[in-house]
Design a protein around this motif. Structure first.
Motif, PDB file in Angstrom:
ATOM      1  N   ALA A 183      47.574 109.029 -29.567  1.00  0.00           N
ATOM      2  CA  ALA A 183      46.928 110.244 -29.073  1.00  0.00           C
ATOM      3  C   ALA A 183      47.881 111.432 -29.093  1.00  0.00           C
ATOM      4  O   ALA A 183      47.448 112.584 -29.244  1.00  0.00           O
ATOM      5  CB  ALA A 183      46.405 110.018 -27.658  1.00  0.00           C
ATOM      6  N   ALA A 184      49.180 111.154 -28.940  1.00  0.00           N
ATOM      7  CA  ALA A 184      50.189 112.218 -28.967  1.00  0.00           C
ATOM      8  C   ALA A 184      50.598 112.581 -30.390  1.00  0.00           C
ATOM      9  O   ALA A 184      51.485 113.418 -30.577  1.00  0.00           O
ATOM     10  CB  ALA A 184      51.414 111.785 -28.161  1.00  0.00           C
ATOM     11  N   GLY A 185      49.965 111.962 -31.376  1.00  0.00           N
ATOM     12  CA  GLY A 185      50.301 112.250 -32.760  1.00  0.00           C
ATOM     13  C   GLY A 185      51.547 111.547 -33.247  1.00  0.00           C
ATOM     14  O   GLY A 185      52.128 111.923 -34.268  1.00  0.00           O
ATOM     15  N   ILE A 186      51.968 110.515 -32.520  1.00  0.00           N
ATOM     16  CA  ILE A 186      53.155 109.738 -32.900  1.00  0.00           C
ATOM     17  C   ILE A 186      52.676 108.474 -33.606  1.00  0.00           C
ATOM     18  O   ILE A 186      52.011 107.631 -33.000  1.00  0.00           O
ATOM     19  CB  ILE A 186      53.996 109.385 -31.664  1.00  0.00           C
ATOM     20  N   PRO A 187      52.982 108.307 -34.883  1.00  0.00           N
ATOM     21  CA  PRO A 187      52.432 107.183 -35.649  1.00  0.00           C
ATOM     22  C   PRO A 187      52.895 105.822 -35.121  1.00  0.00           C
ATOM     23  O   PRO A 187      54.049 105.657 -34.697  1.00  0.00           O
ATOM     24  CB  PRO A 187      52.970 107.420 -37.068  1.00  0.00           C
ATOM     25  N   ASP A 262      57.319  92.434 -49.614  1.00  0.00           N
ATOM     26  CA  ASP A 262      56.286  93.385 -50.007  1.00  0.00           C
ATOM     27  C   ASP A 262      55.759  94.135 -48.792  1.00  0.00           C
ATOM     28  O   ASP A 262      55.502  95.353 -48.849  1.00  0.00           O
ATOM     29  CB  ASP A 262      55.149  92.648 -50.717  1.00  0.00           C
ATOM     30  N   ALA A 263      55.599  93.450 -47.673  1.00  0.00           N
ATOM     31  CA  ALA A 263      55.134  94.103 -46.454  1.00  0.00           C
ATOM     32  C   ALA A 263      56.130  95.162 -45.987  1.00  0.00           C
ATOM     33  O   ALA A 263      55.736  96.261 -45.562  1.00  0.00           O
ATOM     34  CB  ALA A 263      54.913  93.070 -45.354  1.00  0.00           C
ATOM     35  N   LEU A 264      57.409  94.848 -46.084  1.00  0.00           N
ATOM     36  CA  LEU A 264      58.436  95.804 -45.679  1.00  0.00           C
ATOM     37  C   LEU A 264      58.457  97.007 -46.627  1.00  0.00           C
ATOM     38  O   LEU A 264      58.660  98.149 -46.198  1.00  0.00           O
ATOM     39  CB  LEU A 264      59.805  95.119 -45.636  1.00  0.00           C
ATOM     40  N   ARG A 265      58.225  96.766 -47.912  1.00  0.00           N
ATOM     41  CA  ARG A 265      58.148  97.864 -48.878  1.00  0.00           C
ATOM     42  C   ARG A 265      56.970  98.779 -48.536  1.00  0.00           C
ATOM     43  O   ARG A 265      57.101 100.010 -48.524  1.00  0.00           O
ATOM     44  CB  ARG A 265      57.980  97.318 -50.297  1.00  0.00           C
ATOM     45  N   ILE A 266      55.816  98.166 -48.238  1.00  0.00           N
ATOM     46  CA  ILE A 266      54.643  98.955 -47.881  1.00  0.00           C
ATOM     47  C   ILE A 266      54.899  99.741 -46.594  1.00  0.00           C
ATOM     48  O   ILE A 266      54.519 100.916 -46.467  1.00  0.00           O
ATOM     49  CB  ILE A 266      53.400  98.048 -47.728  1.00  0.00           C
ATOM     50  N   GLY A 267      55.568  99.098 -45.641  1.00  0.00           N
ATOM     51  CA  GLY A 267      55.901  99.783 -44.392  1.00  0.00           C
ATOM     52  C   GLY A 267      56.763 101.006 -44.636  1.00  0.00           C
ATOM     53  O   GLY A 267      56.540 102.074 -44.045  1.00  0.00           O
ATOM     54  N   ARG A 268      57.730 100.885 -45.516  1.00  0.00           N
ATOM     55  CA  ARG A 268      58.578 102.029 -45.860  1.00  0.00           C
ATOM     56  C   ARG A 268      57.751 103.124 -46.539  1.00  0.00           C
ATOM     57  O   ARG A 268      57.946 104.322 -46.267  1.00  0.00           O
ATOM     58  CB  ARG A 268      59.729 101.579 -46.772  1.00  0.00           C
ATOM     59  N   ARG A 272      57.283 107.007 -45.369  1.00  0.00           N
ATOM     60  CA  ARG A 272      57.598 108.104 -46.294  1.00  0.00           C
ATOM     61  C   ARG A 272      56.444 109.097 -46.379  1.00  0.00           C
ATOM     62  O   ARG A 272      56.668 110.306 -46.473  1.00  0.00           O
ATOM     63  CB  ARG A 272      57.933 107.537 -47.668  1.00  0.00           C
ATOM     64  N   ARG A 273      55.220 108.593 -46.350  1.00  0.00           N
ATOM     65  CA  ARG A 273      54.059 109.465 -46.508  1.00  0.00           C
ATOM     66  C   ARG A 273      53.630 110.146 -45.200  1.00  0.00           C
ATOM     67  O   ARG A 273      52.648 110.887 -45.187  1.00  0.00           O
ATOM     68  CB  ARG A 273      52.888 108.668 -47.085  1.00  0.00           C
ATOM     69  N   LEU A 274      54.341 109.884 -44.129  1.00  0.00           N
ATOM     70  CA  LEU A 274      54.022 110.563 -42.873  1.00  0.00           C
ATOM     71  C   LEU A 274      54.375 112.047 -42.932  1.00  0.00           C
ATOM     72  O   LEU A 274      53.859 112.845 -42.149  1.00  0.00           O
ATOM     73  CB  LEU A 274      54.794 109.925 -41.698  1.00  0.00           C
TER      74      LEU A 274
END
Length: 544
Positions: A183-187, A262-268, A272-274
């Protein structure tokens, strides 16, 4: 000393590069040796946290083709990026393993400082015990206060059922905090590597971004045995809560990873896209201290009743060893002034002689107000036995002066950081921004001690009270029993005031090597800069 030659290099005094400091004295060397012994004990306790559930369970976890919690963290972080681990001694001295079956800390992912929470499945399947909960809630609090994205590396069997009475009701805060962060805009990001069952299923359920590993992630409110008992339905893990089912049918999974890597790559990629931006003040160019950080080892005496000059600490942690002291002749038992740490401006309050008098309290209140006017973070360096007692000091208003200082600390809105170097007793702990006053970060040195008062004083007070009670009843006072009581109380208070005990109960964010103080403070100040400046302070009535 530095290097392996045994030669003591010349040292430059504060802002005087042409003046040579004398070599360390025998007293300094003695203090250094004692501190190194405490640091060795600290390293041994940290090693217990790194061991997780022990070699047997580590090997079994690896044999299943899975990464350990710290391996996941390391692969998530940018190469070579620091990781400020938080509360590594959580659960120390309890019935649970040191570390509380979870790794938490602040690390840099794709150039963004994030709070990371990683379940350790080698400890009872990553089940959450009461200390796991406290440690996790502290991590989410840090994320919210400092506007840091939160990344959960999930593999947990849910609550540790034998201690559910201590987990269930307060545990709801974890889910509340996830929604408040969003809600505070923190992902909030959840990377699910294995089981995430019962209440744990709400971690991905309440996260903004969810990644699940194919054939590994299992997310359900009730596992197959519970479903069978509750409904009579037969189901296997995969059909009930497998990653592919959640990616295809329920929609709980946003990304389906083929492996942990692969999950860690996706997490990164998600981070990055934030397009994350810091909203606080940027750091100025940083300059290293003129004095060697190694000198921090020889400053604090083993006997904390012996005072030491906190300027010797300040000179070794601030940029270029430059410290602009405020009111140096007034209230000299408290050192106050302005400096920078890794390019971030700070106001520093440091105990010099341990005891806080009326002048010190008034000086502190004024200095805190000035810091709030300039929106400058405050750094408290604690070594205090509390506020002065006695007839003359009561008459001079020590209560109202101490109250003024506590009022200023409590209502200050700039970020506070606290380092407990030595003693932290009585209301001095409060006035110097102890845990109850919510500093953004609080760390202790291995030399630190904290309690309502010193062990001997506390035992002495109980003895006096007991003697007075016996006299009031007209009974003979048991001197032998009193001596035994005093010895027992002193030993108990001493044990419960030590840094490992206090850190185990999360009264700090970690016990650190004094030589790491500048680095730790720099990482914290950088993290604080992710959030915008807080609103101006509104102070309560100062009783003058």
């Amino acid at each position: 000393m530095s290097g392996g030659s045994g030669v003591v290099p010349p040292r430059r005094r504060l802002n005087s590069p042409n003046v040579i400091e004398p070599p360390d004295s025998a007293e300094t060397q003695q203090r250094r040796t004692a501190m190194l012994g405490k640091i060795a004990e600290l390293a041994a306790e940290h090693a217990k946290a790194v061991e997780g559930g022990g070699q047997k369970y580590v090997d079994r976890h690896h044999a299943r083709g899975k990464l350990l919690a710290r391996e996941r963290v390391e692969l998530l972080l940018d190469p070579g990026a620091p990781f400020l681990e938080l509360s590594p001694l959580a659960a120390w001295g309890s019935d649970f393993p040191v570390g509380a079956s979870v790794v938490t800390g602040i690390g840099v992912v794709e150039g963004v400082e994030c709070v990371i929470v990683a379940n350790d499945p080698t400890v009872r399947g990553g089940a959450s015990n009461p200390w796991t909960l406290r440690k996790t809630l502290r991590a989410t609090q840090i994320a919210l206060e400092n506007r840091l994205p939160l990344v959960n590396l999930v593999e947990s069997g849910g609550a540790d059922l034998p201690t559910q009475k201590e987990i269930f009701i307060p545990g709801g805060r974890m889910f509340r905090d996830l929604t408040r962060l969003s809600a505070a805009g923190i992902p909030t990001i959840a990377l699910v590597f294995g089981n995430s069952t019962a209440g744990g299923a709400y971690v991905p359920g309440l996260s903004d971004h969810v990644v699940m590993v194919r054939e590994r992630a299992k997310v359900f409110l009730g596992g197959p045995p519970l479903v069978k008992v509750a409904t009579g339905e037969d189901a296997d893990d995969e059909s009930l809560g497998g990653a592919e089912m959640h990616a295809r049918d329920s929609g709980l999974a946003d990304y389906l990873a083929e492996s942990e890597h692969d999950a860690l790559r996706i997490g990164r990629d998600i981070v990055r896209r934030l397009n994350w931006r810091k909203l606080g003040r940027a750091a100025k160019p940083s300059r290293p201290p003129l004095l060697d950080e190694d000198g921090l080892l020889g400053i604090v005496p083993e006997d904390l009743r012996i005072p030491f000059d906190p300027r010797e600490v300040i000179r070794r942690i601030v940029d270029a060893s430059e410290f602009d002291e405020f009111k140096p002749l007034y209230g000299p038992s408290l050192v106050t002034g302005w400096a920078a740490v890794h390019g971030y401006d700070v106001g520093i309050l440091a105990n010099a002689q341990g005891v806080l008098f009326g002048q010190e309290a008034q000086k502190a209140a004024q200095f805190i107000q000035l810091a709030n006017q300039s929106r400058t973070p405050l750094l408290f360096l604690q070594n205090t036995t509390g506020y002065m007692v006695g007839k003359d000091y009561e008459r001079s208003g020590i209560i109202k002066h101490g109250s003024m200082m506590i009022n200023a600390v409590a209502n200050s809105t700039v970020p506070h950081l606290t380092v407990v170097m030595g003693a932290s007793y009585g209301a001095g702990n409060y006035g110097m921004c102890g845990r109850a006053y919510d500093p953004r970060f609080l760390f202790t040195w291995p030399s630190a001690k904290s309690a309502v008062m010193g062990p001997a004083q506390l035992a002495g007070v109980l003895s006096i009270v007991g003697r007075a009670a016996a006299e009031a009843r007209g009974q003979a006072f048991d001197e032998e029993g009193d001596a035994a009581m005093r010895a027992m109380v002193e030993a108990q208070v001493e044990a419960e005031s030590l840094p490992f005990f206090l850190s185990g109960r999360l009264y700090d964010d970690g016990v650190i090597d004094p030589r790491d103080t500048r680095t730790v403070l720099g990482l914290c100040l950088s993290a604080i800069g992710s959030a915008p400046e807080s609103p101006a302070a509104g102070f309560g009535v100062f009783r003058m």
